[in-house]
Design a protein around this motif. Structure first.
Motif, PDB file in Angstrom:
ATOM      1  N   ILE A   1      -4.261  -4.016 -18.276  1.00 33.42           N
ATOM      2  CA  ILE A   1      -3.819  -5.313 -17.741  1.00 33.42           C
ATOM      3  C   ILE A   1      -4.176  -5.435 -16.259  1.00 33.42           C
ATOM      4  CG2 ILE A   1      -1.821  -6.818 -17.323  1.00 33.42           C
ATOM      5  CD1 ILE A   1      -0.417  -5.353 -19.618  1.00 33.42           C
ATOM      6  N   GLY A   2      -4.045  -4.322 -15.543  1.00 27.99           N
ATOM      7  CA  GLY A   2      -4.223  -4.375 -14.095  1.00 27.99           C
ATOM      8  C   GLY A   2      -5.677  -4.335 -13.651  1.00 27.99           C
TER       9      GLY A   2
ATOM     10  N   GLN B   1       0.708  -3.476  -7.340  1.00 28.76           N
ATOM     11  CA  GLN B   1       0.797  -3.866  -5.933  1.00 28.76           C
ATOM     12  C   GLN B   1      -0.169  -3.071  -5.078  1.00 28.76           C
ATOM     13  OE1 GLN B   1       4.938  -3.727  -4.982  1.00 28.76           O
ATOM     14  NE2 GLN B   1       5.144  -5.907  -5.374  1.00 28.76           N
ATOM     15  N   VAL B   2      -0.354  -1.812  -5.433  1.00 28.68           N
ATOM     16  CA  VAL B   2      -1.303  -0.995  -4.683  1.00 28.68           C
ATOM     17  C   VAL B   2      -2.688  -1.612  -4.780  1.00 28.68           C
ATOM     18  CG1 VAL B   2      -2.496   1.226  -4.687  1.00 28.68           C
ATOM     19  CG2 VAL B   2      -0.016   1.157  -4.742  1.00 28.68           C
ATOM     20  N   LYS B   3      -2.988  -2.205  -5.943  1.00 30.05           N
ATOM     21  CA  LYS B   3      -4.300  -2.851  -6.097  1.00 30.05           C
ATOM     22  C   LYS B   3      -4.436  -4.004  -5.101  1.00 30.05           C
ATOM     23  CE  LYS B   3      -5.990  -1.382 -10.426  1.00 30.05           C
ATOM     24  NZ  LYS B   3      -4.942  -0.819 -11.254  1.00 30.05           N
ATOM     25  N   ASN B   4      -3.363  -4.795  -4.942  1.00 24.20           N
ATOM     26  CA  ASN B   4      -3.393  -5.876  -3.945  1.00 24.20           C
ATOM     27  C   ASN B   4      -3.599  -5.281  -2.558  1.00 24.20           C
ATOM     28  OD1 ASN B   4      -2.781  -7.763  -5.867  1.00 24.20           O
ATOM     29  ND2 ASN B   4      -0.571  -7.667  -5.507  1.00 24.20           N
ATOM     30  N   GLY B   5      -2.868  -4.185  -2.303  1.00 25.02           N
ATOM     31  CA  GLY B   5      -2.938  -3.526  -0.996  1.00 25.02           C
ATOM     32  C   GLY B   5      -4.348  -3.021  -0.715  1.00 25.02           C
ATOM     33  N   LEU B   6      -5.004  -2.494  -1.747  1.00 23.53           N
ATOM     34  CA  LEU B   6      -6.356  -1.968  -1.562  1.00 23.53           C
ATOM     35  C   LEU B   6      -7.325  -3.086  -1.215  1.00 23.53           C
ATOM     36  CD1 LEU B   6      -6.677   0.682  -4.407  1.00 23.53           C
ATOM     37  CD2 LEU B   6      -6.635   1.096  -1.961  1.00 23.53           C
TER      38      LEU B   6
ATOM     39  N   LYS C   1      -0.259 -11.473 -14.238  1.00 15.58           N
ATOM     40  CA  LYS C   1      -0.430 -10.050 -14.544  1.00 15.58           C
ATOM     41  C   LYS C   1       0.677  -9.214 -13.908  1.00 15.58           C
ATOM     42  CE  LYS C   1      -5.019 -10.085 -15.913  1.00 15.58           C
ATOM     43  NZ  LYS C   1      -6.315  -9.477 -15.955  1.00 15.58           N
ATOM     44  N   ASN C   2       0.975  -9.559 -12.648  1.00  9.80           N
ATOM     45  CA  ASN C   2       2.035  -8.816 -11.957  1.00  9.80           C
ATOM     46  C   ASN C   2       3.349  -8.922 -12.708  1.00  9.80           C
ATOM     47  OD1 ASN C   2       0.956  -7.534  -9.762  1.00  9.80           O
ATOM     48  ND2 ASN C   2       1.029  -9.349  -8.476  1.00  9.80           N
ATOM     49  N   ASN C   3       3.630 -10.150 -13.186  1.00 11.10           N
ATOM     50  CA  ASN C   3       4.893 -10.372 -13.875  1.00 11.10           C
ATOM     51  C   ASN C   3       4.971  -9.625 -15.195  1.00 11.10           C
ATOM     52  OD1 ASN C   3       5.554 -12.025 -11.816  1.00 11.10           O
ATOM     53  ND2 ASN C   3       5.085 -13.926 -12.898  1.00 11.10           N
ATOM     54  N   LEU C   4       3.777  -9.387 -15.742  1.00  8.99           N
ATOM     55  CA  LEU C   4       3.741  -8.707 -17.032  1.00  8.99           C
ATOM     56  C   LEU C   4       4.131  -7.231 -16.907  1.00  8.99           C
ATOM     57  CD1 LEU C   4       2.962 -10.018 -19.656  1.00  8.99           C
ATOM     58  CD2 LEU C   4       0.660  -9.083 -19.419  1.00  8.99           C
ATOM     59  N   ALA C   5       3.912  -6.697 -15.686  1.00  9.38           N
ATOM     60  CA  ALA C   5       4.087  -5.255 -15.503  1.00  9.38           C
ATOM     61  C   ALA C   5       5.475  -4.754 -15.915  1.00  9.38           C
ATOM     62  CB  ALA C   5       3.803  -4.886 -14.053  1.00  9.38           C
ATOM     63  N   SER C   6       6.523  -5.362 -15.346  1.00  9.71           N
ATOM     64  CA  SER C   6       7.873  -4.865 -15.632  1.00  9.71           C
ATOM     65  C   SER C   6       8.314  -5.067 -17.064  1.00  9.71           C
ATOM     66  CB  SER C   6       8.897  -5.581 -14.762  1.00  9.71           C
ATOM     67  OG  SER C   6       8.901  -5.102 -13.536  1.00  9.71           O
ATOM     68  N   PRO C   7       8.270  -6.322 -17.572  1.00  4.36           N
ATOM     69  CA  PRO C   7       8.741  -6.521 -18.943  1.00  4.36           C
ATOM     70  C   PRO C   7       7.963  -5.698 -19.946  1.00  4.36           C
ATOM     71  CG  PRO C   7       7.888  -8.581 -18.016  1.00  4.36           C
ATOM     72  CD  PRO C   7       7.852  -7.573 -16.937  1.00  4.36           C
TER      73      PRO C   7
ATOM     74  N   PHE D   1       0.804  -1.202   0.000  1.00 12.74           N
ATOM     75  CA  PHE D   1       0.000   0.000   0.000  1.00 12.74           C
ATOM     76  C   PHE D   1       0.846   1.264   0.000  1.00 12.74           C
ATOM     77  CE2 PHE D   1      -3.575   2.509   1.792  1.00 12.74           C
ATOM     78  CZ  PHE D   1      -4.405   2.256   0.731  1.00 12.74           C
ATOM     79  N   PHE D   2       1.923   1.240   0.761  1.00  9.75           N
ATOM     80  CA  PHE D   2       2.709   2.455   0.890  1.00  9.75           C
ATOM     81  C   PHE D   2       3.608   2.719  -0.308  1.00  9.75           C
ATOM     82  CE2 PHE D   2       0.984   2.105   5.003  1.00  9.75           C
ATOM     83  CZ  PHE D   2       0.598   3.406   5.210  1.00  9.75           C
TER      84      PHE D   2
END
Ligand code: ATP
Length: 609
Positions: free
Chosen positions: A212-213, A335-340, A274-280, A166-167
């Motif tokens: 994607i997110g 990650q913020v989405k997971n945090g939310l 989906k998370n893995n897709l973010a960086s590449p 979240f942070f």
């Protein structure tokens, strides 16, 4: 703004100074990051031997021309060193500037992170404290529906998720965007034409990344729920381990666990994908842009000759400088989405309204003088009433035994007297004070509870006994143990009252645990005792000891006993025979026997359970 985001802000307020310092350091981090990249330009100039020949120290003419001023000052010294000491010194100067700026960049980055860590761990601590407080404040009925494991998952896993991901939001809105903004400013300064490409690219890639997110939050929530399920299975299996093993039910529980793990496996894989897709994805998009820049910018250098080669390389460095934060932003946004999703589950608990609370003007009652009255009580756990128009008076100093078949509502009376549940209709009065009008703390201070299953905690005998009186001396504890007939076994233990009794007191026998729970109530010494007599049969000797302990405890006290033993019942001042939530008979043992009704039938069948 997201609802959960709004709710977390008050938690961060306490750490305002950390937020401010974090922002401050991150601004400097971004600034020095950009300067560092720009500073590569003079290094290249010196390296290729085409540095600008500035022979006079420029004069400062205001902010408008600061670019030229700084540039000329730098090249003046580069020239100076080159001529007086040789070109390698000029190179050393420019390289040193690069090193120093990067040193500052990272120093500020570090300081920013330090403040972020303090903020994160502080909020984590506060959230945990608040959640635990809420968990023990919530009334007993709340937990009839909820699984313990799910609560543990929220308390431990979800709060962690909030702190971990979240942070990132602080990085997301300050650190990385600023790096991008500063780099863009420097890039526009070098060539606005080239920078136009970058501006077209940013919204396109932002759109792709957010697409994607999109479904990530829903999936995260499902995964966290599944995690709660998983912990519940572990918790239930461990607490019921003896039953699991003796019924050969290992496979059944393993299967339930495996099914849950399997669902979690699928969900986390899909989230991971989906998370893995973010960086590449963002790196590739970035490289595409840089290639376009290389092609177009290369043309400007080679064909058009409108752009300096060294400047172009510095420009590409800056463009790359944008790439890393862009990558970080897209990753953090996921990650913020997971945090939310996790925050939602945390706040779900924090926001549950407590249905059993003290009134604002609740009174303290310190003494019990006359009687407890249950007046016309009706109560239902769900729809079906368990007690119907139940009326009973318990005078001070008397022992009242509640008897009746299983399910007749005996334990419910204990639940209502202690205000674990509130009556639906009617009232419970202690010395004419409605228990809803007095503070729960003072009500519970007047009552002692000995439950059917002796609840023990992992710790020493002393720790378990002194729950009701934390400042009790060892002598007082020993005295209570003596009254409860427990001292005779405690004194033989290797460490006496300091002996650890294991998880739920499983190093002790059933009778020993019962006597300890009696000692706990004795030490608290409340005027009213509510006792749910254990139904589990003890051997005769143990039974005698427990019985004697109970009698000692009930002496000079007002007691409500959910009685299962004939010996307890016989000695009671009043026996209340219950059937389906109503009193069918009431009187002493002898009176009721002569009536030859339900009680005498129960006695002849010896069935009080
Ligand atoms: N938390 C609960 N939620 C819903 N119903 C409940 C709950 N606790 C008890 N009941 C129901 O209320 C009725 C009375 O239960 P209670 O525990 O008061 O009976 P009891 O006389 O003490 O029985 P026993 O001697 O077996 O302990 C039962 O029908 C039971 O199913």
């Amino acid at each position: 703004m997201d609802e959960n985001l709004k709710k977390i802000i008050p938690f961060a307020k306490k750490y305002k100074s950390n937020v401010i310092w974090n922002v401050f350091h991150n601004i400097l981090y971004a600034l020095f990051g950009t300067i560092g990249m720009v500073m590569i330009f003079p290094v290249l100039k010196v390296l290729f031997g085409n540095e600008e020949k500035v022979t006079q120290l420029p004069t400062y003419e205001g902010l408008g021309s600061i670019n030229h001023y700084l540039n000329d000052t730098l090249f003046y010294y580069v020239n100076y060193f080159s001529e007086t000491h040789g070109p390698n010194y000029a190179l050393l100067l420019t390289v040193s500037i690069v090193v120093i700026t990067f040193l500052f960049k990272n120093l500020f980055g570090y300081l920013g992170l330090q403040n972020l860590t303090k903020l994160k761990t502080g909020v984590l601590r506060d959230l945990r404290e608040k959640m635990f407080k809420k968990i023990i404040e919530l009334p007993v009925p709340y937990y009839s529906e909820k699984r313990k494991g799910d609560m543990m998952a929220r308390m431990l896993g979800d709060i962690n998720e909030v702190q971990n991901s979240f942070f990132m939001i602080l990085e997301l809105i300050i650190k990385e965007p600023l790096t991008i903004v500063f780099s863009l400013i420097a890039m526009i300064n070098i060539s606005w034409k080239l920078t136009l490409f970058v501006f077209i690219f940013i919204p396109i890639s932002g759109f792709i990344i957010s697409k994607i997110g999109k479904s990530l939050k829903g999936k995260s929530k499902r995964a966290q729920q599944e995690n709660g399920q998983l912990i519940s299975v572990v918790e239930e299996t461990l607490s019921g381990l003896k039953v699991v093993k003796s019924y050969n039910a290992e496979n059944f529980f393993s299967q339930t666990f495996n099914d849950s793990v399997d669902r979690l496996y699928k969900l986390t894989n899909s989230i991971g994908k989906k998370n893995n897709l973010a960086s590449p994805m963002s790196e590739f998009l970035g490289i595409v842009v840089i290639s376009v820049l290389l092609f177009y910018g290369g043309n400007l250098v080679l064909v058009d000759k409108s752009l300096d080669g060294s400047l172009f390389i510095a420009y590409i460095g800056l463009a790359y400088n944008i790439l890393t934060p862009a990558k970080a932003i897209s990753k953090a946004s996921y990650q913020v989405k997971n945090g939310l999703a996790a925050a939602e589950r945390v706040f779900e608990v924090l926001e549950v309204e407590n249905t059993i609370t003290d009134k604002v003007d609740a009174k303290e009652i310190e003494k019990f003088n006359h009687e407890i009255q249950l007046k016309n009580i009706t109560f239902a756990y769900n729809d079906e009433p368990v007690l119907k128009n139940f009326t009973l008076t318990i005078p001070k100093g008397k022992t009242v035994a509640l008897v009746g078949q299983s399910g007749s509502g005996k334990s419910t009376i204990a639940n209502l007297l202690t205000r674990f549940y509130d009556v639906d209709n009617g009232e419970i009065l202690i010395d004419n004070h409605n228990i809803k009008d007095v503070t729960m703390k003072s009500l519970r201070g007047l009552t002692g509870l000995v439950t059917q299953d002796s609840i023990m905690f992992n710790g020493s005998i002393k720790d378990n006994i002194r729950l009701g009186k934390l400042d009790a001396t060892d002598e007082e504890i020993t005295e209570a143990l003596k009254i409860a007939n427990a001292y005779e076994f405690v004194k033989d233990l290797p460490n006496g009252i300091e002996t650890n009794i294991g998880d739920s007191g499983n190093k002790l026998s059933g009778g020993q645990k019962q006597r300890l729970s009696i000692a706990r109530a004795v030490l608290k010494n409340p005027p009213i005792m509510i006792l749910d007599e254990a139904t589990s049969a003890l051997d005769t000797e143990s039974e005698r000891l427990v019985q004697q302990a109970l009698e000692n405890m009930m002496q000079n006290r007002t007691s409500v006993v959910i009685a299962h033993r004939l010996s307890t019942i016989q000695k009671a001042d009043m026996i209340v025979v219950m059937q389906k939530g109503k009193i069918v008979e009431q009187g002493t043992h002898d009176e009721l026997l002569t009536q030859n009704g339900t009680y005498s039938k129960l006695v002849s069948m010896q069935s009080f359970e």
